[in-house]
Design an enzyme around this catalytic site. Structure first.
Site: not given
Ligand code: ADP
Ligand code: ADP
Ligand code: MG
Length: 458
Positions: A116, A165, A203, A275, A291
């Site tokens: 990232k 997350g 943010i 995103e 993906r």
């Molecule tokens: P998206 O970005 O599509 O909203 P997520 O980032 O929440 O999806 O996660 C993508 C996929 O990664 C989930 O649907 C799940 O299959 C897998 N994943 C997410 N969190 C977990 C977890 N805690 N344990 C195992 N797999 C996970």
């Molecule tokens: P992941 O790979 O686990 O999905 P992301 O970078 O997409 O991680 O972030 C997941 C979530 O965390 C975002 O949808 C948002 O709600 C929060 N988030 C991520 N970066 C920031 C930021 N710089 N400030 C505030 N919220 C954030």
């Molecule tokens: Mg994300």
């Protein structure tokens, strides 16, 4: 066109891919673990191959076994779904080394964007705005502190390899940076075997808005508009909708253009998601998911495009049949991710048998599920067991339809997140469509109180 596809996944997403294959008249091979012998994806595929035990790091994560299964059954491609090996560059590489088409971008692109901190650089170079933050990874808490002083508190410490997350901690000032840094590093090492961290400005309560893109091998890239995924608990999405209700046409166009530029700059191929987080009229790139995404159905409902079929066509070497100017959206779609979790026990997974199941149907309701009455929810995998999608001419119709759909759903035997999602659909801020990622923190406890008062706790 590809002829036989191995689906390297389980649950609802395995069925989703299987259905697309059937409609394209492509043969399917499922892989399954011993515990999934009676799972729908095992029973519904043309062939199914057992790939071992249910335990972390084997089964659906066993690259060699899966590739062996694909070769043994004469497959020409592998669809990874989401989760598991879907963002694993080594797996994509191994597929191509073995003459199998990986349905997704190249290993090199997955590796580049999966980091990232690296992805931020690509987005920036492509002209998109990124969240103010560190220029690449930070070595230690001291460097993180210097960076935070520069960009201003509060900051978010994030894992370069992060996802789902996890590996993310907030630091509001120098006092809590050390602990937050150590915690983020520990979680990142545990979950992703990579403790590399970077810093972003936090943010406060942004909206999470993402853009679906499609890119073919010929270099054509289009986007399919946005999804609002701001209803999150611990940075994990619970409910998503398309389109977003508050975006101006100007912002929508700018974000779409940026998403396409980023995909082009990265040399992207296949379906992917860019995103962004949005605050007022400002938007910032946060990451690209290389993906198919969990919430892809809401985009399909409003654009009429089958994203999984597009993935397969692209991987077959075919050019996109639609130009950007052909893409329009109609109506509104909402998705609820139903998880088998006990909301009163801090959303702890609730694995076990489903004694009786009744899924919703009727006009405008779509269900993505691999459940049946008597099936078992495994404790070994993600707790998301089904997705319910409601489509309507207007947002209000989609909301009313989703309330109706959730109301007729019966998942007896397991505790689920459904009651909370049902209550979200009556929340005033949600109804206005003007909510942010702070929504669940603000209202989550209230939903539980209401649900308990209605007798939901026993
Ligand atoms: P998206 O970005 O599509 O909203 P997520 O980032 O929440 O999806 O996660 C993508 C996929 O990664 C989930 O649907 C799940 O299959 C897998 N994943 C997410 N969190 C977990 C977890 N805690 N344990 C195992 N797999 C996970
Ligand atoms: P992941 O790979 O686990 O999905 P992301 O970078 O997409 O991680 O972030 C997941 C979530 O965390 C975002 O949808 C948002 O709600 C929060 N988030 C991520 N970066 C920031 C930021 N710089 N400030 C505030 N919220 C954030
Ligand atoms: Mg994300």
């Amino acid at each position: 066109m590809l002829k036989r596809i191995l689906i390297a996944n389980r649950g609802e997403i395995a069925l989703r891919v299987l259905r697309a294959c059937r409609e394209l008249e492509i043969e399917t091979v499922s892989v399954y673990t011993r515990g999934d012998q009676e799972a729908l994806h095992t029973m519904m595929a043309d062939r199914a191959v057992c790939i071992g035990e249910d335990a972390p790091s084997c089964g659906y994560l066993d690259m060699d076994n899966i590739i062996e299964a694909a070769k043994l059954t004469g497959c020409d491609a592998v669809h990874p779904g989401f989760g598991f090996l879907s963002e694993n560059a080594e797996f994509a590489e191994k597929c191509s080394e073995n003459g199998l088409t990986f349905i997704g971008p190249s290993a090199e692109v997955i590796a580049k964007l999966g980091n990232k901190a690296e992805a931020r650089k690509i987005a920036k170079a492509a002209g998109a705005s990124i969240v103010p933050g560190s220029d690449g990874p930070v070595r230690d808490a001291e460097e993180a502190a210097r960076c935070a002083e520069e960009i201003g508190w509060p900051v978010l410490i994030k894992a370069s390899a992060g996802g789902g997350g996890r590996g993310m901690r907030v630091a509001r000032g120098a006092e809590d940076l050390k602990t937050a840094f150590a915690e983020a590093r520990e979680e990142a090492e545990k979950c992703f075997a990579d403790g590399t961290l970077y810093i972003e400005k936090l943010i406060e309560n942004p909206r999470h808005i993402e853009i679906q893109i499609l890119a073919d091998r010929q270099g054509n890239v289009i986007h399919l508009g946005e999804r609002n995924c701001s209803i999150q608990r611990r940075n994990q999405k619970m409910l998503e909708e398309a389109p977003d209700w508050t975006l101006t046409e100007k912002m929508r166009r700018a974000m779409g253009d940026d998403a396409v530029s980023i995909a082009k700059a990265a040399g992207y191929e296949n379906a992917g998601t860019i995103e962004f987080i949005v605050s007022g009229r400002d938007y910032y790139f946060i990451e690209m998911n290389t993906r198919l995404q969990v919430e892809h159905p809401v985009t399909e409902m409003v654009t009429g495009i089958d994203i999984v079929k597009e993935q397969i066509r692209i991987a077959s070497g075919l050019a996109l049949t639609k130009k950007q100017s052909d893409i329009t959206t109609k109506g509104h779609a909402i998705e609820c991710r139903i998880c088998a979790e006990d909301v009163f026990r801090d959303y702890a997974p609730d694995a076990g048998d489903i004694d009786f199941l009744h899924l919703p149907s009727g006009f405008g309701v779509r269900v993505e599920s691999a459940l049946y009455s008597g099936c078992r929810v495994s404790p070994f995998y993600d707790s998301m067991i089904c997705k319910i999608i409601a489509y309507g001419d207007t947002r209000l119709e989609a909301i009313r339809r989703m309330r109706r759909a959730l109301g007729e759903t019966i998942i007896r035997g397991r505790k689920t997140t459904m009651p909370v999602q049902h209550l979200i659909l009556y929340n005033r801020e949600f109804l206005r469509g003007n909510y942010d990622t702070g929504f669940m923190e603000k209202y989550g406890a209230g939903f539980l109180e209401l649900y308990e008062a209605a007798g939901g706790k026993e």
